[in-house]
Design a protein around this motif. Structure first.
Motif, PDB file in Angstrom:
ATOM      1  N   ASN A  35      -2.675  -8.556 -19.339  1.00  0.00           N
ATOM      2  CA  ASN A  35      -1.671  -8.181 -18.334  1.00  0.00           C
ATOM      3  C   ASN A  35      -2.262  -7.402 -17.166  1.00  0.00           C
ATOM      4  O   ASN A  35      -1.535  -6.732 -16.440  1.00  0.00           O
ATOM      5  N   THR A  36      -3.585  -7.484 -17.007  1.00  0.00           N
ATOM      6  CA  THR A  36      -4.220  -6.688 -15.960  1.00  0.00           C
ATOM      7  C   THR A  36      -4.947  -7.559 -14.948  1.00  0.00           C
ATOM      8  O   THR A  36      -5.360  -8.678 -15.229  1.00  0.00           O
ATOM      9  N   VAL A  37      -5.119  -7.000 -13.761  1.00  0.00           N
ATOM     10  CA  VAL A  37      -5.969  -7.587 -12.739  1.00  0.00           C
ATOM     11  C   VAL A  37      -6.920  -6.494 -12.271  1.00  0.00           C
ATOM     12  O   VAL A  37      -6.509  -5.335 -12.106  1.00  0.00           O
ATOM     13  N   HIS A  38      -8.206  -6.842 -12.104  1.00  0.00           N
ATOM     14  CA  HIS A  38      -9.241  -5.864 -11.781  1.00  0.00           C
ATOM     15  C   HIS A  38      -9.889  -6.223 -10.449  1.00  0.00           C
ATOM     16  O   HIS A  38     -10.308  -7.369 -10.245  1.00  0.00           O
ATOM     17  N   TYR A  39     -10.020  -5.226  -9.577  1.00  0.00           N
ATOM     18  CA  TYR A  39     -10.681  -5.420  -8.289  1.00  0.00           C
ATOM     19  C   TYR A  39     -11.857  -4.459  -8.185  1.00  0.00           C
ATOM     20  O   TYR A  39     -11.781  -3.305  -8.613  1.00  0.00           O
ATOM     21  N   GLY A  40     -12.955  -4.949  -7.595  1.00  0.00           N
ATOM     22  CA  GLY A  40     -14.139  -4.126  -7.430  1.00  0.00           C
ATOM     23  C   GLY A  40     -14.516  -3.956  -5.972  1.00  0.00           C
ATOM     24  O   GLY A  40     -14.219  -4.817  -5.139  1.00  0.00           O
ATOM     25  N   PHE A  60       6.785   1.234 -13.911  1.00  0.00           N
ATOM     26  CA  PHE A  60       6.187   2.022 -12.834  1.00  0.00           C
ATOM     27  C   PHE A  60       4.867   1.347 -12.466  1.00  0.00           C
ATOM     28  O   PHE A  60       4.408   0.431 -13.149  1.00  0.00           O
ATOM     29  N   TYR A  61       4.253   1.793 -11.366  1.00  0.00           N
ATOM     30  CA  TYR A  61       3.018   1.165 -10.905  1.00  0.00           C
ATOM     31  C   TYR A  61       1.829   1.800 -11.623  1.00  0.00           C
ATOM     32  O   TYR A  61       1.396   2.900 -11.289  1.00  0.00           O
ATOM     33  N   GLN A  84      -2.801  -6.970  -1.766  1.00  0.00           N
ATOM     34  CA  GLN A  84      -3.003  -8.064  -2.713  1.00  0.00           C
ATOM     35  C   GLN A  84      -1.834  -8.211  -3.692  1.00  0.00           C
ATOM     36  O   GLN A  84      -1.437  -9.325  -4.049  1.00  0.00           O
ATOM     37  N   LEU A  85      -1.270  -7.081  -4.111  1.00  0.00           N
ATOM     38  CA  LEU A  85      -0.210  -7.078  -5.122  1.00  0.00           C
ATOM     39  C   LEU A  85       1.189  -7.068  -4.517  1.00  0.00           C
ATOM     40  O   LEU A  85       2.181  -7.069  -5.247  1.00  0.00           O
ATOM     41  N   HIS A  86       1.253  -7.036  -3.175  1.00  0.00           N
ATOM     42  CA  HIS A  86       2.536  -7.039  -2.460  1.00  0.00           C
ATOM     43  C   HIS A  86       3.422  -5.870  -2.893  1.00  0.00           C
ATOM     44  O   HIS A  86       4.615  -6.032  -3.175  1.00  0.00           O
ATOM     45  N   LEU A  87       2.819  -4.682  -2.965  1.00  0.00           N
ATOM     46  CA  LEU A  87       3.560  -3.487  -3.352  1.00  0.00           C
ATOM     47  C   LEU A  87       4.326  -2.945  -2.151  1.00  0.00           C
ATOM     48  O   LEU A  87       3.882  -3.071  -1.005  1.00  0.00           O
ATOM     49  N   GLU A 256      -0.157  11.294 -10.209  1.00  0.00           N
ATOM     50  CA  GLU A 256       0.861  10.506  -9.505  1.00  0.00           C
ATOM     51  C   GLU A 256       0.550  10.579  -8.020  1.00  0.00           C
ATOM     52  O   GLU A 256       0.414  11.681  -7.465  1.00  0.00           O
ATOM     53  N   PHE A 257       0.423   9.435  -7.361  1.00  0.00           N
ATOM     54  CA  PHE A 257      -0.071   9.428  -5.987  1.00  0.00           C
ATOM     55  C   PHE A 257       0.607   8.342  -5.150  1.00  0.00           C
ATOM     56  O   PHE A 257       1.170   7.374  -5.680  1.00  0.00           O
ATOM     57  N   VAL A 258       0.556   8.521  -3.844  1.00  0.00           N
ATOM     58  CA  VAL A 258       1.059   7.527  -2.913  1.00  0.00           C
ATOM     59  C   VAL A 258       0.026   6.409  -2.810  1.00  0.00           C
ATOM     60  O   VAL A 258      -1.155   6.670  -2.572  1.00  0.00           O
ATOM     61  N   VAL A 259       0.465   5.165  -3.044  1.00  0.00           N
ATOM     62  CA  VAL A 259      -0.487   4.049  -3.083  1.00  0.00           C
ATOM     63  C   VAL A 259      -1.128   3.819  -1.723  1.00  0.00           C
ATOM     64  O   VAL A 259      -2.332   3.593  -1.619  1.00  0.00           O
ATOM     65  N   GLY A 260      -0.357   3.863  -0.658  1.00  0.00           N
ATOM     66  CA  GLY A 260      -0.945   3.643   0.659  1.00  0.00           C
ATOM     67  C   GLY A 260       0.132   3.451   1.713  1.00  0.00           C
ATOM     68  O   GLY A 260       1.301   3.218   1.396  1.00  0.00           O
TER      69      GLY A 260
END
Length: 261
Positions: A35-40, A60-61, A84-87, A256-260
């Motif tokens: 259930n995961t996606v990994h970005y480098g 939650f995210y 990428q994840l359309h958040l 807990e943080f603001v994604v962007g």
């Protein structure tokens, strides 16, 4: 350069990662990998600077981070993943990191609130487990709806219904489920206790300890690697876990943080 990691690259990371120092990300590489996606993030020469992963299916995210080099740019990675994840623009992310990682990454995060100190504990002393207590019941399928409603009542943030495929134990008093516990991870590699709680009216009667002891005993039947997380401020719970054979193995932060933007 940012891109999604390949299965081969993830296997290389798994072969070298320390499970206890990167406990959450290790679970994204193993038990939760479907259930995961990994970005480098990579240099122009192809050197890996760091990884960030996203776990789907939670309310939650849920992120996890694995910084490889100090030059890893977490802020840029979050912006890339948001796209990428359309958040949504107001997305709030969560992850758990160890003390060393937090010291490096904190300046790159827009924190929503002060991070909470979280302790990873491992069961070491099997002789400290109390004898089996018959009041603790294995809760099979007839109890699943009751367990799910109890999880909502106890505000267990990370519970998902698919965790019901792992064993659950509880105490029934006056036809009520008054104490309950299960696992976030249940495998031959390692076990992580979770979804543990006792009704307010039934606390301080030893039910939580009885349930935790049975969960630990059952976990030790499948693997010697049995863990749990507990907030550092929860002194009573820490003492309980120590009394049945757990020791601290890693200090962490729940962030807990603001994604962007």
């Amino acid at each position: 350069m940012f891109r999604e990691l390949t299965p081969t690259e993830l296997k290389v990371i798994l072969s070298s990662i320390n499970r206890e120092q990167h406990f959450l990300y290790y679970s994204y590489l193993t038990f939760r990998k479907q259930n995961t996606v990994h970005y480098g993030q990579y240099t122009d020469q192809g050197e890996l600077l760091g990884v960030m992963a996203f776990l789907m299916g939670l309310p939650f995210y849920a992120f996890s981070v694995f910084p490889v080099q100090k030059s890893f740019c977490l802020r840029s990675m979050l912006s890339f993943m948001k796209e990428q994840l359309h958040l949504p623009n107001d997305a709030i992310g969560n992850f758990i990191v160890n003390e060393e990682e937090m010291a490096v990454l904190a300046s790159q995060l827009e924190l929503l609130k002060s991070p909470k100190k979280l302790l990873l504990m491992k069961h070491i002393h099997q002789e400290a487990l109390p004898p089996v207590d018959k009041c603790v019941l294995h809760l099979g399928p007839p109890y699943f709806d009751l367990i799910e409603s109890k999880m909502a009542e106890l505000h267990t943030m990370a519970f998902t219904r698919e965790e019901l495929r792992h064993p659950f134990y509880g105490v029934i008093e006056q036809r009520e489920l008054v104490a309950v516990g299960g696992y976030h991870v249940y495998s031959e590699d390692y076990v992580e206790l979770g979804n543990i709680g006792t009704d307010v009216a039934w606390r301080r009667q030893g039910y939580g300890k009885k349930v935790c002891a049975e969960l630990t005993r059952t976990g030790r039947l499948v693997t010697p690697n049995v863990y749990l997380n507990v907030l550092e401020e929860n002194v009573g719970a820490i003492r309980l876990y120590q009394s049945i054979g757990y020791e601290l193995v890693c200090k962490q932060y729940m962030v807990e943080f603001v994604v962007g933007s």
